[in-house]
Scaffold this motif. Structure first.
Motif, PDB file in Angstrom:
ATOM      1  N   THR A 333      91.758  24.001  33.216  1.00 40.39           N
ATOM      2  CA  THR A 333      92.238  24.883  32.155  1.00 40.39           C
ATOM      3  C   THR A 333      92.221  24.205  30.784  1.00 40.39           C
ATOM      4  N   MET A 334      92.034  22.893  30.730  1.00 42.55           N
ATOM      5  CA  MET A 334      91.863  22.190  29.458  1.00 42.55           C
ATOM      6  C   MET A 334      90.887  21.046  29.630  1.00 42.55           C
ATOM      7  N   GLY A 335      89.883  21.003  28.750  1.00 42.98           N
ATOM      8  CA  GLY A 335      88.861  19.988  28.827  1.00 42.98           C
ATOM      9  C   GLY A 335      89.159  18.784  27.949  1.00 42.98           C
ATOM     10  N   PRO A 336      88.099  18.032  27.582  1.00 40.77           N
ATOM     11  CA  PRO A 336      88.272  16.778  26.853  1.00 40.77           C
ATOM     12  C   PRO A 336      88.242  16.971  25.344  1.00 40.77           C
ATOM     13  N   LEU A 337      88.597  15.900  24.652  1.00 39.65           N
ATOM     14  CA  LEU A 337      88.297  15.788  23.229  1.00 39.65           C
ATOM     15  C   LEU A 337      86.828  15.446  23.083  1.00 39.65           C
ATOM     16  N   ILE A 338      86.300  15.566  21.884  1.00 39.35           N
ATOM     17  CA  ILE A 338      84.863  15.454  21.685  1.00 39.35           C
ATOM     18  C   ILE A 338      84.351  14.028  21.821  1.00 39.35           C
ATOM     19  N   SER A 339      85.181  13.030  21.512  1.00 34.99           N
ATOM     20  CA  SER A 339      84.681  11.650  21.482  1.00 34.99           C
ATOM     21  C   SER A 339      85.817  10.669  21.669  1.00 34.99           C
ATOM     22  N   GLU A 340      85.433   9.420  21.932  1.00 35.04           N
ATOM     23  CA  GLU A 340      86.422   8.351  22.055  1.00 35.04           C
ATOM     24  C   GLU A 340      87.157   8.143  20.733  1.00 35.04           C
ATOM     25  N   ALA A 341      86.420   8.241  19.618  1.00 35.95           N
ATOM     26  CA  ALA A 341      87.037   8.061  18.305  1.00 35.95           C
ATOM     27  C   ALA A 341      88.105   9.124  18.039  1.00 35.95           C
ATOM     28  N   GLN A 342      87.838  10.365  18.442  1.00 36.93           N
ATOM     29  CA  GLN A 342      88.827  11.427  18.232  1.00 36.93           C
ATOM     30  C   GLN A 342      90.048  11.206  19.108  1.00 36.93           C
ATOM     31  N   ARG A 343      89.823  10.766  20.341  1.00 39.89           N
ATOM     32  CA  ARG A 343      90.969  10.473  21.209  1.00 39.89           C
ATOM     33  C   ARG A 343      91.812   9.331  20.640  1.00 39.89           C
ATOM     34  N   ASP A 344      91.133   8.303  20.114  1.00 40.49           N
ATOM     35  CA  ASP A 344      91.864   7.187  19.501  1.00 40.49           C
ATOM     36  C   ASP A 344      92.731   7.671  18.344  1.00 40.49           C
ATOM     37  N   LYS A 345      92.194   8.594  17.529  1.00 36.10           N
ATOM     38  CA  LYS A 345      92.955   9.133  16.403  1.00 36.10           C
ATOM     39  C   LYS A 345      94.205   9.858  16.888  1.00 36.10           C
ATOM     40  N   VAL A 346      94.053  10.668  17.937  1.00 30.39           N
ATOM     41  CA  VAL A 346      95.182  11.417  18.477  1.00 30.39           C
ATOM     42  C   VAL A 346      96.230  10.460  19.040  1.00 30.39           C
ATOM     43  N   GLU A 347      95.796   9.454  19.780  1.00 28.07           N
ATOM     44  CA  GLU A 347      96.738   8.491  20.350  1.00 28.07           C
ATOM     45  C   GLU A 347      97.497   7.741  19.254  1.00 28.07           C
ATOM     46  N   LYS A 348      96.819   7.399  18.177  1.00 32.58           N
ATOM     47  CA  LYS A 348      97.465   6.701  17.067  1.00 32.58           C
ATOM     48  C   LYS A 348      98.541   7.578  16.436  1.00 32.58           C
ATOM     49  N   LEU A 349      98.254   8.871  16.241  1.00 29.85           N
ATOM     50  CA  LEU A 349      99.244   9.776  15.660  1.00 29.85           C
ATOM     51  C   LEU A 349     100.433   9.985  16.593  1.00 29.85           C
ATOM     52  N   ILE A 350     100.181   9.989  17.891  1.00 30.85           N
ATOM     53  CA  ILE A 350     101.287  10.102  18.849  1.00 30.85           C
ATOM     54  C   ILE A 350     102.217   8.905  18.716  1.00 30.85           C
ATOM     55  N   ARG A 351     101.650   7.704  18.584  1.00 25.54           N
ATOM     56  CA  ARG A 351     102.479   6.506  18.398  1.00 25.54           C
ATOM     57  C   ARG A 351     103.279   6.592  17.097  1.00 25.54           C
ATOM     58  N   VAL A 352     102.639   7.117  16.042  1.00 26.40           N
ATOM     59  CA  VAL A 352     103.349   7.287  14.771  1.00 26.40           C
ATOM     60  C   VAL A 352     104.543   8.221  14.943  1.00 26.40           C
ATOM     61  N   GLY A 353     104.349   9.307  15.701  1.00 26.91           N
ATOM     62  CA  GLY A 353     105.439  10.241  15.944  1.00 26.91           C
ATOM     63  C   GLY A 353     106.622   9.577  16.625  1.00 26.91           C
ATOM     64  N   GLU A 354     106.343   8.751  17.619  1.00 26.32           N
ATOM     65  CA  GLU A 354     107.424   8.035  18.304  1.00 26.32           C
ATOM     66  C   GLU A 354     108.118   7.061  17.358  1.00 26.32           C
ATOM     67  N   GLU A 355     107.333   6.357  16.544  1.00 29.03           N
ATOM     68  CA  GLU A 355     107.906   5.382  15.615  1.00 29.03           C
ATOM     69  C   GLU A 355     108.795   6.055  14.575  1.00 29.03           C
ATOM     70  N   GLU A 356     108.471   7.308  14.207  1.00 26.74           N
ATOM     71  CA  GLU A 356     109.260   8.023  13.210  1.00 26.74           C
ATOM     72  C   GLU A 356     110.482   8.717  13.809  1.00 26.74           C
ATOM     73  N   GLY A 357     110.653   8.602  15.124  1.00 24.04           N
ATOM     74  CA  GLY A 357     111.867   9.101  15.749  1.00 24.04           C
ATOM     75  C   GLY A 357     111.752  10.395  16.516  1.00 24.04           C
ATOM     76  N   ALA A 358     110.553  10.992  16.579  1.00 20.49           N
ATOM     77  CA  ALA A 358     110.380  12.203  17.379  1.00 20.49           C
ATOM     78  C   ALA A 358     110.372  11.842  18.862  1.00 20.49           C
TER      79      ALA A 358
END
Length: 492
Positions: A333-358
Motif C-alpha cells: 500500500t506504500m512504495g519507496p522514495l525515489i532515491s537514496e539521497a531523498q531518503r537521507d533528506k527525510v531521515e535527517k529531518l526526522i532527527r531534527v524533529g526529535e532534537e527540537e522536542g517533537a
C-alpha cells in the motif's frame, strides 16, 4: 535490463528519435529494487539547443500555430487515443521508474492526464474565446473605433517537469502548450525520464508536425540552457521552491514569462465537531500517498485540542496497517522514495524533529526486512509547534505532523503561518463555519469535508506565496500559454 513493457529510450528532436551527440547516459533505477531498468542518452547542450531551434522553426515557419483550434484539437484527440492504447505500458513504466503502487499508477499517474487531454480537446478548446470583439467606441472629434482582442500562442516554451508524477506533470504542461498553438521543449526529471520520452511516440502516432514537441533529458546544465536561451519565450517549471527561485532568476535576464508549480506544507483543519473517520483517512492519505512525494499532500494536521489525542491514536493505528514494500506486489500500500539521497533528506529531518522536542508516535525508521530499495516507515509526529522545522519544511516523504489549536482564529493563524500556500482542508459538521475558514486560508485550493474538485479538469491548480506562480489545468492552464493582442480599426 529486460522488461515486460516497451519504451522509447532516445531523445525526440524535430520529429525524430536520436541518441544525441554525447556519449553520456542517464541510468534509470527501480527505486524499490535498485535494479537498473534503463539507460537513456544524456542530452548535451548542443542537443538542447537543437531542440530549441527546432521548436523555434516550428513556431515561426510551421503550420501548428496557424491551425484553427479545432484542427489542433483533432491532433490532441489522436494523441489521447494512442495513450489509451498504450496505457499498460505507461502503468508498467510508472511502477518501475517512479515506484507507484498499482492503484496510483493506474489512476492519477496515467489515466487522469489522458482525461485532462480529452477535456482540453473536447470541452475547453471549442468553448474558449479565442477572438473577442470590442464594442465600438466613439472618440469625440476623431470618429468611431472598433476591433477585436485576439488570443495568440505565446511562442516557444521550455517545460521542465518533476520526478514524482512523471507523466502527469509533463502532460499538465504539454497539453495547454500544444492547445494554445505553442511549440515546446520538454525536459523530464533525470530520475524518471521514461514516461515523458514515450510522449514522443504519441506525438508521432497523432501526426504532430516536426519540431512542435521536442523531448530532451538532462539535469542542471540542460535546465539552465532552457531557462536562459534567447529563443525561449516561456518557462514552466514544477519542482522545489529552491530550484524554482533559480529558474525564476535565470529567466528574468531575458524577461521570459515564468509559470512555477512548487512545494507545499498544506494544512488540514479538524474542528471539534469534525467527522474523525473522514479526517483520519485524509491525514493517512497525506502521509502515505506515493510515500509522501506530492507537493499538495496534506502533511500538517491542525486538530482541536478536545479531539487531539483521539485523532493521534487513530492515525497511529492506521499507519500501523500500512504495508510498505515493492509496489509491484499487489499487497503493498506504500512504495519507496525515489532515491537514496531523498531518503537521507527525510531521515535527517526526522532527527531534527526529535532534537527540537517533537515526539514520534509511529515510524521514524527504515522498515525491517527491506534491505534493498529506498523505503521509509510512514512516520507521525505529535507534540509539534508550528515554529518547528518539521512544521515548516517540506519533507517530500511519508511524514506528517499533528498540531493542536484551541479556536478557529488560532487554526487559521497556524494554517497561514507557512511560506507555502498550495492546498488545504477543513473538517467540520458546521459547513458555514468550515467555508468561512476555507475563505481565510491563503492557499490555492481548499477542500471541505473531503469534498474536492481533486484532479477535475475544471479546477485551477496552483499556489500562493512560495508555492508558485500561475495556474494549471483546463482553461486556467491554457490561458497561461496565450498572449492577448488588440487589433483595432476605424469604423467608416
Amino acid at each position: 535490463m529486460t522488461t515486460a513493457y516497451s519504451f522509447s529510450s532516445q531523445l525526440y528532436i524535430d520529429g525524430r528519435r536520436t541518441d544525441g551527440d554525447s556519449d553520456a547516459s542517464l541510468l534509470v533505477r527501480n527505486p524499490a529494487t535498485e535494479e537498473l531498468i534503463a539507460e537513456v542518452p544524456q542530452a548535451s547542450l548542443s542537443d538542447v539547443r537543437r531542440a530549441v531551434e527546432a521548436a523555434r522553426r516550428a513556431f515561426d515557419e510551421g503550420p501548428w500555430p496557424r491551425l484553427k483550434p479545432a484542427e489542433r484539437a483533432a491532433v490532441l484527440l489522436r494523441m489521447a487515443e494512442e495513450m489509451e492504447r498504450r496505457l499498460p505500458d505507461l502503468v508498467a513504466v510508472n511502477i518501475a521508474e517512479a515506484g507507484s503502487v498499482r492503484p496510483l499508477a493506474e489512476s492519477l499517474q496515467t489515466r487522469v492526464p489522458v482525461a485532462h487531454l480529452r477535456d482540453m480537446a473536447e470541452r475547453v478548446m471549442p468553448a474558449f474565446a479565442w477572438d473577442r470583439p470590442m464594442q465600438p467606441t466613439v472618440a469625440p472629434g476623431i470618429g468611431i473605433s472598433q476591433g477585436v482582442l485576439r488570443r495568440e500562442a505565446f511562442g516557444v516554451c521550455a517545460l521542465i517537469s518533476a520526478y514524482n508524477f512523471p507523466f502527469f506533470l509533463s502532460m499538465m504542461k504539454v497539453i495547454p502548450a500544444l492547445a494554445a498553438g505553442c511549440t515546446a521543449v520538454l525536459k523530464p526529471a533525470p530520475a524518471t525520464p521514461l514516461e515523458s520520452l514515450l510522449i514522443g511516440d504519441f506525438a508521432d502516432a497523432a501526426g504532430l508536425p516536426p519540431g512542435v514537441l521536442n523531448i530532451v533529458t538532462g539535469d542542471i546544465e540542460a535546465g539552465r540552457e532552457l531557462t536562459t536561451h534567447p529563443m525561449v519565450d516561456l518557462v514552466s517549471f514544477t519542482g522545489s521552491d529552491t530550484v524554482g527561485r533559480t529558474v525564476y532568476a535565470q529567466a528574468a535576464a531575458s524577461l521570459k514569462k515564468v509559470v512555477l508549480e512548487l512545494g507545499g506544507k498544506s494544512a488540514s483543519v479538524v474542528r471539534a465537531d469534525a467527522d474523525l473517520d473522514g479526517a483520519v483517512r485524509s491525514a493517512l492519505a497525506g502521509i502515505t500517498t506515493h510515500a509522501g512525494q506530492g507537493c499538495s499532500l496534506l502533511t500538517r494536521t491542525l486538530v482541536h485540542e478536545s479531539v487531539h489525542d483521539e485523532l493521534v491514536a487513530r492515525l497511529s493505528e492506521g499507519l500501523a496497517a500500512v504495508r510498505v514494500g515493492d509496489p509491484a506486489d499487489p499487497a503493498t500500500t506504500m512504495g519507496p522514495l525515489i532515491s537514496e539521497a531523498q531518503r537521507d533528506k527525510v531521515e535527517k529531518l526526522i532527527r531534527v524533529g526529535e532534537e527540537e522536542g517533537a515526539r514520534i508516535v509511529h515510524g521514524g525508521k527504515r522498515p525491517a526486512g527491506l534491505d534493498r530499495g529506498y523505503f521509509m516507515e510512514p512516520t507521525l509526529f505529535s507534540g509539534v509547534d508550528n515554529s518547528m522545522t518539521i512544521a515548516r519544511t517540506e519533507f517530500f516523504g511519508p511524514v506528517g505532523v499533528v498540531i493542536p489549536f484551541a479556536t478557529d482564529e488560532e487554526a487559521v493563524r497556524i494554517a497561514n503561518d507557512s511560506p507555502y500556500g498550495l492546498a488545504g482542508a477543513v473538517w467540520s459538521a458546521d459547513t458555514v463555519a468550515a467555508h468561512e475558514i476555507a475563505a481565510r486560508i491563503r492557499t490555492g485550493a481548499v477542500t471541505i469535508n473531503g469534498g474536492s474538485a481533486g484532479v477535475n479538469s475544471r479546477a485551477a491548480f496552483g499556489g500562493y506565496k512560495q508555492s508558485g506562480l500561475g495556474r494549471e489545468w483546463g482553461e486556467f492552464g491554457l490561458d497561461e500559454y496565450l498572449q492577448t493582442k488588440t487589433v483595432s480599426w476605424a469604423a467608416r
